[in-house]
Design a protein around this motif. Structure first.
Motif, mmCIF file in Angstrom:
data_model
loop_
_atom_site.group_PDB
_atom_site.id
_atom_site.type_symbol
_atom_site.label_atom_id
_atom_site.label_comp_id
_atom_site.label_asym_id
_atom_site.label_seq_id
_atom_site.Cartn_x
_atom_site.Cartn_y
_atom_site.Cartn_z
ATOM 1 N N ALA A 192 -4.011 3.079 -4.010
ATOM 2 C CA ALA A 192 -3.450 2.326 -2.887
ATOM 3 C C ALA A 192 -3.679 3.039 -1.565
ATOM 4 N N ILE A 243 -7.038 2.373 0.243
ATOM 5 C CA ILE A 243 -7.110 1.133 1.005
ATOM 6 C C ILE A 243 -6.542 1.373 2.394
ATOM 7 N N HIS A 244 -5.355 2.001 2.399
ATOM 8 C CA HIS A 244 -4.636 2.264 3.636
ATOM 9 C C HIS A 244 -5.459 3.163 4.553
ATOM 10 N N GLU A 256 -8.669 1.297 5.915
ATOM 11 C CA GLU A 256 -8.394 0.221 6.865
ATOM 12 C C GLU A 256 -7.803 0.767 8.152
ATOM 13 N N ASN A 257 -6.820 1.674 8.032
ATOM 14 C CA ASN A 257 -6.201 2.211 9.246
ATOM 15 C C ASN A 257 -7.157 3.074 10.036
ATOM 16 N N ARG A 286 -11.310 -4.847 6.069
ATOM 17 C CA ARG A 286 -10.533 -5.295 4.918
ATOM 18 C C ARG A 286 -11.217 -4.817 3.639
ATOM 19 N N VAL A 287 -10.465 -4.065 2.832
ATOM 20 C CA VAL A 287 -11.013 -3.574 1.571
ATOM 21 C C VAL A 287 -10.732 -4.600 0.484
ATOM 22 N N ASN A 288 -11.740 -4.918 -0.302
ATOM 23 C CA ASN A 288 -11.499 -5.681 -1.524
ATOM 24 C C ASN A 288 -11.494 -4.688 -2.667
ATOM 25 N N PHE A 289 -10.295 -4.430 -3.191
ATOM 26 C CA PHE A 289 -10.132 -3.376 -4.181
ATOM 27 C C PHE A 289 -10.769 -3.758 -5.513
#
Lengths: 49, 741
Positions: free
Chosen positions: B31, B34-35, B38-39, B51-54
């Motif tokens: 998790a 992703i953060h 993106e940040n 935008r990440v597509n996990f």
């Protein structure tokens, strides 16, 4: 049994609302990243710091 | 020299001046990744959206045109700590995403309809045995019809369309009996409802569609997942080329952007990005990925070089060409076209089952109608009973029997590091009785390794390996793999094509050719072996570098032989290089120095003996034989054309995935047959009951869901694995993040 005449269609209408909600969620891309959605809930970036 | 990367081919722009790029990202595992991504990106000035597509391990970035370049976006990601590779979504992939969405819509509609009709049907069934009035029953039936007809018209499309396609080409697939069953069941129910009858089969028809759509959607989702993983791997593998944009200026471009006529600089240690002709420079190139030959070929200006060959010693300027007549590529392409053309159409198990099933079922229904007519029943009763036979045999179990196993088995293979390209690869893999291996890059590792690491003093080895980190030479790269500490020595200087020098512990150390280090080395008698020497403080070590067997090759070969498979080696390399490999693996049937055409001839000879051949190969020269074989596998390091021909690709350094593929496929095939028999047994019980006219909608619903659940549960057994899995090598794992569940 006249009550059925409006109760059953009402039940169907409720079901249809559910279906419409699903179709909306599908269209807005909520099923595009199924694994990510489960993890994003853990991050706090929606909280204002 | 700072080099600019030209990535414009991956960037799409919209009218508002926003640029968009898709990237495959390595190492996204949790998790916080992703953060972080993106940040980190959104704080970079100029970036509008990230935008990440996990699920797919991909990243979509939008930025304001002019403020950033694509290269800077990738550098920004590197600063955050992630390697990203630009990605051009294949047309196929976006079409498939659209198709998956449509299937999900159909599934949702069928599910909604099935639930509501079932609600009404259960009321009717309980009303029929108590005090329901005819008006109420008719009302419920009409409501069911109102839901069922539009729902079937929409959600049944995947089946109707496929059935129509099949009929147009005068073939029968499973969707033909499904469509006939659904349409007849709905038509009959409508007629019965209009004539105030007691039974209607709306629920059966819709439930059938719902179950089948579940299977179809899962099948599709599994296939998309494997395709996405394969796409990511392709993006990670994609290399850049150094292209002359003018006489002196060099720009890095993705290989996909190269055009014939481009002039490229290929430095030592780099692979040829495209086929071409050498304009200037002299070097030795390793063509093992192309021909399987491990001895290096000297090239000078005018020589033809092929994509995938490794440049060893000197920088080359190469002009990109299209494959000309008479070149190896041309021969490979010609053989390939022929092999694909001749590839006998293998009939898939499902289609074979459908061909058998459809006439039998339709004949049974016809016999039922005729039988009842002969026995003196009314035309109406006879037809209703006949359609009831069609409904009860409705191929629910049969249509799920094979796809369910396929989904579970390809999931198991995916986790084992085998990515399927072809839909019916599992069935064909299960039938294999002979395996033909290529040697170079398939039985051996794709890159050369240090062969005598154990014989060298560990301290010397570590120092030499760390020094090797400073060199781009392929032999040094092989040595550098042995380094535990991945930090190069400071101040190391490379003399291109000769060696590296650095000061270690106050003494000069050198690594390179024997003359460079001033060490006399007795000539080696081993073919295909290269020597590099390390000298430091009066001591020296000699490293033999050659192609090494995959670490588990012997174990895997033995395990495959234990499955009753006959193993062969067909190699393009010299006999002297093939013989020791064959001896080490205990494979007695081997041939060497084969041209692509000879390999095909050898495979055709095996096929003529009635054998089903699995070809495992990676070289460009293997591509035609992969297409000629019954089924084929490639390691992920294979040449692109070759990989495109393979029915499946396996990841990592180990050969065990071949074993996994065969055993999983065999188990899957066994379960498919079991499932088909379960479906047959179910029909053997249900059909006589239906023919006798005892089937009510309640019995039909129970039988249908019961049999579907039974075959699905049986299919889940394809997950079981024969042997504990060892880790897939790490770069591949980060590309996949296949989590065992």
């Amino acid at each position: 049994m006249n009550v059925l005449v409006y109760l059953v269609p009402m039940a169907l209408a409720l079901g249809l609302i559910g279906l419409a909600a699903f179709m909306w969620s599908l269209r807005s891309g909520q099923y595009d990243d199924m694994d990510g959605a489960g993890l994003r809930v853990l991050s706090d970036d929606d909280l204002q710091r | 020299m700072a080099e600019t990367i030209d990535l414009s081919m991956f960037v799409t722009r919209d009218a508002a001046g926003t640029a968009h790029m898709d990237l495959a990202v390595e190492g996204v595992g949790c998790a916080s990744c992703i953060h972080k991504i993106e940040n980190g990106l959104i704080q970079t000035p100029g970036i509008v959206k990230a935008r990440v597509n996990f699920t797919d391990r991909r990243l979509a970035v939008d930025w304001r045109e002019g403020e950033l370049t694509a290269g800077e976006v990738i550098q920004a990601l590197e600063r955050i700590g992630y390697q990203a590779h630009p990605f051009q979504a294949a047309r196929l992939e976006s079409d498939e995403a659209e198709h998956a969405r449509w299937l999900l819509k159909c599934l949702a509609l069928a599910g909604f309809a099935a639930m509501n009709i079932m609600l009404l049907s259960v009321s009717v069934w309980s009303g029929n045995v108590s005090d329901m009035t005819q008006e109420t029953r008719d009302f419920f039936h009409w409501l069911s019809a109102l839901i069922a007809l539009p729902a079937a018209a929409y959600a049944g499309q995947p089946f109707f369309q496929s059935a129509l396609r099949a009929i147009r080409t005068r073939q029968v697939n499973m969707d033909v009996p499904i469509s006939i069953g659904v349409v007849l069941a709905l038509g009959m129910s409508l007629f019965e409802t209009a004539s105030h009858a007691e039974h209607a089969y709306f629920d059966s028809a819709i439930m059938l569609l719902f179950f089948l759509l579940c299977g179809r959607y899962l099948d599709h989702a599994m296939r998309r997942k494997t395709r996405a993983a394969a796409g990511n791997l392709a993006a990670l593998k994609a290399e850049v080329a150094h292209r002359f944009s003018s006489d002196s200026e060099i720009v890095m471009v993705p290989v996909a952007a190269l055009r014939p006529g481009d002039r490229l600089l290929v430095r030592p240690g780099e692979r040829m990005p495209a086929d071409g002709v050498v304009l200037s420079g002299a070097s030795e190139i390793d063509e093992s990925l192309v021909t399987g030959e491990t001895a290096r070929r000297p090239v000078t200006s005018g020589a033809t070089v092929y994509a995938g060959s490794m440049n060893f010693s000197g920088a080359l300027t190469v002009r990109v060409t299209v494959a000309g007549a008479g070149t190896l590529i041309d021969e490979v392409q010609r053989l390939l076209d022929k092999a694909i053309e001749q590839k006998s159409k293998v009939v898939r198990l499902t289609d074979r089952a459908a061909r058998l099933y459809a006439p039998v079922v339709h004949a049974t229904a016809a016999i039922t109608v005729l039988g009842w007519l002969a026995a003196g029943a009314s035309a109406h009763d006879a037809i209703v009973t006949g359609i009831a036979v069609l409904i009860i045999t409705c191929p629910c179990a049969l249509a799920l029997a094979i796809p369910a196993v396929q989904v579970v088995a390809s999931g198991a293979l995916f986790r084992a590091g085998v990515i399927l390209n072809a839909g019916d690869a599992i069935e064909r893999l299960a039938e294999v009785d002979t395996i033909v291996f290529d040697k170079t890059g398939t039985l051996t590792l794709p890159e050369p390794r240090v062969a005598n690491a154990a014989a060298v003093d560990p301290g010397m080895l570590e120092c030499a390996a760390r020094l090797a980190l400073s060199s781009r030479h392929p032999l040094a790269a092989a040595l550098a793999r042995e380094a535990h500490q991945k930090t190069p020595y400071e101040g190391a200087k490379e003399e291109a094509g000769h060696g590296v020098r650095a000061e270690i512990d106050g003494m000069e150390a050198c690594l390179g050719s024997p003359t460079f280090c001033g060490v006399n080395v007795p000539p080696t008698d081993e073919p295909g072996t290269s020597i590099i020497v390390y000298a430091h403080a009066g001591h020296s070590a000699i490293f033999e570098i050659r192609q090494k067997l995959r670490p588990d090759a012997a174990v895997a070969a033995k395990a495959l032989a234990a499955l009753g498979l006959e193993l062969h080696i067909l190699s393009g390399d010299r006999p002297a290089a093939v013989a020791p490999v064959a001896a080490a693996l205990g494979i007695s049937a081997w041939q060497a120095s084969l041209r692509p055409a000879d390999k095909i001839a050898a495979i055709e000879a095996l096929k003529a003996e009635g054998r089903r051949v699995l070809m495992v190969g990676d070289g460009l020269n293997d591509a035609p034989s992969l297409a000629a074989a019954h089924v084929s596998l490639s390691p992920i390091s294979a040449a692109d054309i070759t990989q495109a021909q393979a029915d499946a690709v396996f990841l990592g350094e180990r050969l065990t995935p071949v074993w996994e593929a065969v055993t999983t496929a065999r188990r899957a095939r066994r379960l498919m047959m079991q499932n088909l028999w379960l479906a047959v047994i179910y029909n053997a019980i249900a059909v006589p009951i239906a023919m006798a006219g005892y089937v009510t909608p309640l019995i039909a619903a129970a039988a249908m869901s019961g049999s579907s659940i039974l075959v699905t549960l049986n299919a889940l057994r394809a997950r079981r694995r024969g042997r504990p899995r060892q880790a897939v090598s790490s770069p591949m794992r980060s590309a996949l993040q296949a989590r065992p569940s």
